[in-house]
Design a protein around this motif. Sequence first.
Motif, PDB file in Angstrom:
ATOM      1  N   LEU A  64      30.490  55.335  68.794  1.00 48.90           N
ATOM      2  CA  LEU A  64      31.863  54.585  68.461  1.00 48.90           C
ATOM      3  C   LEU A  64      31.659  53.423  67.292  1.00 48.90           C
ATOM      4  O   LEU A  64      32.431  53.532  66.393  1.00 48.90           O
ATOM      5  N   LYS A  65      30.421  52.785  67.405  1.00 52.60           N
ATOM      6  CA  LYS A  65      30.279  51.584  66.493  1.00 52.60           C
ATOM      7  C   LYS A  65      29.918  52.396  65.177  1.00 52.60           C
ATOM      8  O   LYS A  65      30.369  51.862  64.276  1.00 52.60           O
ATOM      9  N   GLY A  66      29.130  53.431  65.091  1.00 52.93           N
ATOM     10  CA  GLY A  66      29.045  54.000  63.888  1.00 52.93           C
ATOM     11  C   GLY A  66      30.193  54.531  63.205  1.00 52.93           C
ATOM     12  O   GLY A  66      30.142  54.374  61.875  1.00 52.93           O
ATOM     13  N   ARG A  67      31.085  55.358  63.833  1.00 47.46           N
ATOM     14  CA  ARG A  67      32.142  55.707  63.152  1.00 47.46           C
ATOM     15  C   ARG A  67      32.872  54.552  62.798  1.00 47.46           C
ATOM     16  O   ARG A  67      33.752  54.668  61.695  1.00 47.46           O
ATOM     17  N   LEU A  68      33.201  53.435  63.461  1.00 46.78           N
ATOM     18  CA  LEU A  68      34.135  52.231  63.148  1.00 46.78           C
ATOM     19  C   LEU A  68      33.454  51.505  61.994  1.00 46.78           C
ATOM     20  O   LEU A  68      34.157  51.296  60.987  1.00 46.78           O
ATOM     21  N   ASP A  69      32.067  51.397  62.065  1.00 41.17           N
ATOM     22  CA  ASP A  69      31.452  50.700  60.908  1.00 41.17           C
ATOM     23  C   ASP A  69      31.726  51.335  59.563  1.00 41.17           C
ATOM     24  O   ASP A  69      32.196  50.856  58.541  1.00 41.17           O
ATOM     25  N   ALA A  70      31.343  52.613  59.593  1.00 41.61           N
ATOM     26  CA  ALA A  70      31.654  53.601  58.196  1.00 41.61           C
ATOM     27  C   ALA A  70      33.159  53.256  57.822  1.00 41.61           C
ATOM     28  O   ALA A  70      33.221  53.138  56.558  1.00 41.61           O
ATOM     29  N   LEU A  71      34.150  53.303  58.976  1.00 41.00           N
ATOM     30  CA  LEU A  71      35.682  53.176  58.405  1.00 41.00           C
ATOM     31  C   LEU A  71      35.922  51.953  57.902  1.00 41.00           C
ATOM     32  O   LEU A  71      36.576  51.629  56.756  1.00 41.00           O
ATOM     33  N   MET A  72      35.228  50.737  58.507  1.00 35.03           N
ATOM     34  CA  MET A  72      35.544  49.391  58.218  1.00 35.03           C
ATOM     35  C   MET A  72      35.066  49.146  56.695  1.00 35.03           C
ATOM     36  O   MET A  72      35.684  48.545  55.970  1.00 35.03           O
ATOM     37  N   ILE A  73      33.849  49.809  56.403  1.00 34.91           N
ATOM     38  CA  ILE A  73      33.099  49.518  55.123  1.00 34.91           C
ATOM     39  C   ILE A  73      34.025  50.144  54.052  1.00 34.91           C
ATOM     40  O   ILE A  73      34.383  49.735  53.043  1.00 34.91           O
ATOM     41  N   ARG A  74      34.528  51.287  54.368  1.00 40.22           N
ATOM     42  CA  ARG A  74      35.411  51.914  53.275  1.00 40.22           C
ATOM     43  C   ARG A  74      36.559  51.217  52.957  1.00 40.22           C
ATOM     44  O   ARG A  74      37.065  51.172  52.051  1.00 40.22           O
ATOM     45  N   ARG A  75      37.195  50.679  54.158  1.00 44.39           N
ATOM     46  CA  ARG A  75      38.356  49.926  54.281  1.00 44.39           C
ATOM     47  C   ARG A  75      38.145  48.915  53.073  1.00 44.39           C
ATOM     48  O   ARG A  75      39.184  48.274  52.363  1.00 44.39           O
ATOM     49  N   GLN A  76      37.181  48.106  53.182  1.00 48.84           N
ATOM     50  CA  GLN A  76      36.748  46.940  52.536  1.00 48.84           C
ATOM     51  C   GLN A  76      36.914  47.351  50.978  1.00 48.84           C
ATOM     52  O   GLN A  76      37.362  46.584  50.234  1.00 48.84           O
ATOM     53  N   ARG A  77      36.246  48.414  50.545  1.00 46.55           N
ATOM     54  CA  ARG A  77      36.082  49.099  49.423  1.00 46.55           C
ATOM     55  C   ARG A  77      37.277  49.201  48.735  1.00 46.55           C
ATOM     56  O   ARG A  77      37.534  49.058  47.557  1.00 46.55           O
ATOM     57  N   PHE A  78      38.303  49.819  49.574  1.00 47.00           N
ATOM     58  CA  PHE A  78      39.491  50.365  48.866  1.00 47.00           C
ATOM     59  C   PHE A  78      40.642  49.404  49.262  1.00 47.00           C
ATOM     60  O   PHE A  78      41.708  49.806  49.413  1.00 47.00           O
TER      61      PHE A  78
END
Length: 536
Positions: free
Chosen positions: A121-135
Amino acid sequence: MATVDYSDKRVLLVESSGNMRASIFYMLRSVGISNIRATTVSNRVLAEIAEHSYDIILLGHNVSDSFAGIQLLEEARYRGYMKPSACWVFMTSDASQEAVLHAIESKPDILITKPFTIDKLKGRLDALMIRRQRFMDIDRALESGDEEAALRLCLTRFTSSDPDFDEAQLIACQILSQIMRYEELQQLSEELYWRTRGKEAGLYWAESLMYQGMEAESISLLQDVIAANPLYLAAYDLLARAHEYQGDLDEAREIVKLATSKSPMGIPRQMELGRLATQTSKLDVAQGAYKRSITLGQKSCYKSAEPYLKLANVLRLNVDPDSENQVLDTERQFDALLAQASSQFKEDETLKVKSALLRAELARTLDREDEIDKYTQEAKRENSQLGNPLDLGKEIARFSGEVISKPALSASATSKGEVKAKTKRDPEMSMKVNRQGVRHYANGRLSQALRHFGLALEYDHMNGSALCNLAQLYLELARDDKPKRDARLIMFDRNMHLAGKIRLAGEVRQKCEQLMALRQKDIDELPDGPLGVLLR
């Protein structure tokens, strides 16, 4: 991967199982989330989402739920609650193909199968939140409805060496599709597809081709996309539409039928199958599709009176006026369907008009002149009382399965230039234009040569000589222009791919093999000048 700070994130956790809800709650706490609202699955969740702003929404789905999470997901997408700035995580205990494909069509950011570990869960959330920050800026522009600003950011903020470049290009394709700027969409999606072979890029490219009148090319591309991604349902939907635009309704029906067999839970696709089956007189298929739509609609945001009306119409089309018993049975079922629709959809002000029109059509089928006039007048009377009266002629035409026409281009699309009319296939003219291209090439006019070889393919996309000539020219340009090398090689690969789909013979086949051999070499080591004699 960079560390993600969740301390300021507001999270909604929706899960009907108390034990699972508690487990996920403590998982979220352990990754640093403190502001968590946990609740069970219910129809009140949508009001909660509409009234409050959440950064992350975790939505659980269990097979045993009477009101399922997958219904909430579908309705959230339907109502426009799934904003780009929020992260949607769909957690399902049902890993069946039906459930997973149906959930994917509502486009959650993450789909994860229960049970899962905290690390997953943390791995998936971390990747998504980093992507959200960039976009973030792009997502905010989209959320505010400023497509032009979002498009500009996608095309200017990321360089080709940026790891997020391809995703930015894909978002730009999505925006161009929404605002119907198909020429720009074709250019961007074609380059992206040959670089990544991504199914979404292929879909956008096929869409751009179809809406510019190149249905055959769109169909060929979609067949390739589906062959590589047999569960990509959006490609089936677009392929069916392309066949319909070509007038091949039987093929369109069979494609939609295949898609519904893979993912039978979607009401819009079942209704589409019913429409195409009605148009092609496959009334048993239409009947089954509308019945499934009624059953699925009991707990769906797509619940409406339409499948009841369409099913009643199928009964009308299937009745034998010479069989008294069948007429009586049809009338009984017909009346029952209209009564059910009237009872369940009292708020639908148009229902009385449509029901009266249907009764008039049934009377016409049974050659009952008095009833035709009676129900036609009733429809007109009820229609006159509506705030927005219906077009009665169009409503009657819809009973036979309305034909879908291409959408008109938006003002933003036409401002970029009118879409070109489809060039009539003319193999003789194609060869003539190809020869002109060879002459331009011999005289050093490369831009004219490129344009003529491209035009030759518009006259006949099966012209292997033009494909090979165009491929050779792009290979030479790739060799001589390092800054644009990657783009030139993409175009070479594209033309060789198209040539590979044609049955070549003689010198054309030999030329194709020579070019492919050259492509395997180091580009910088290719000899100077022409890489062979062009084909006339």
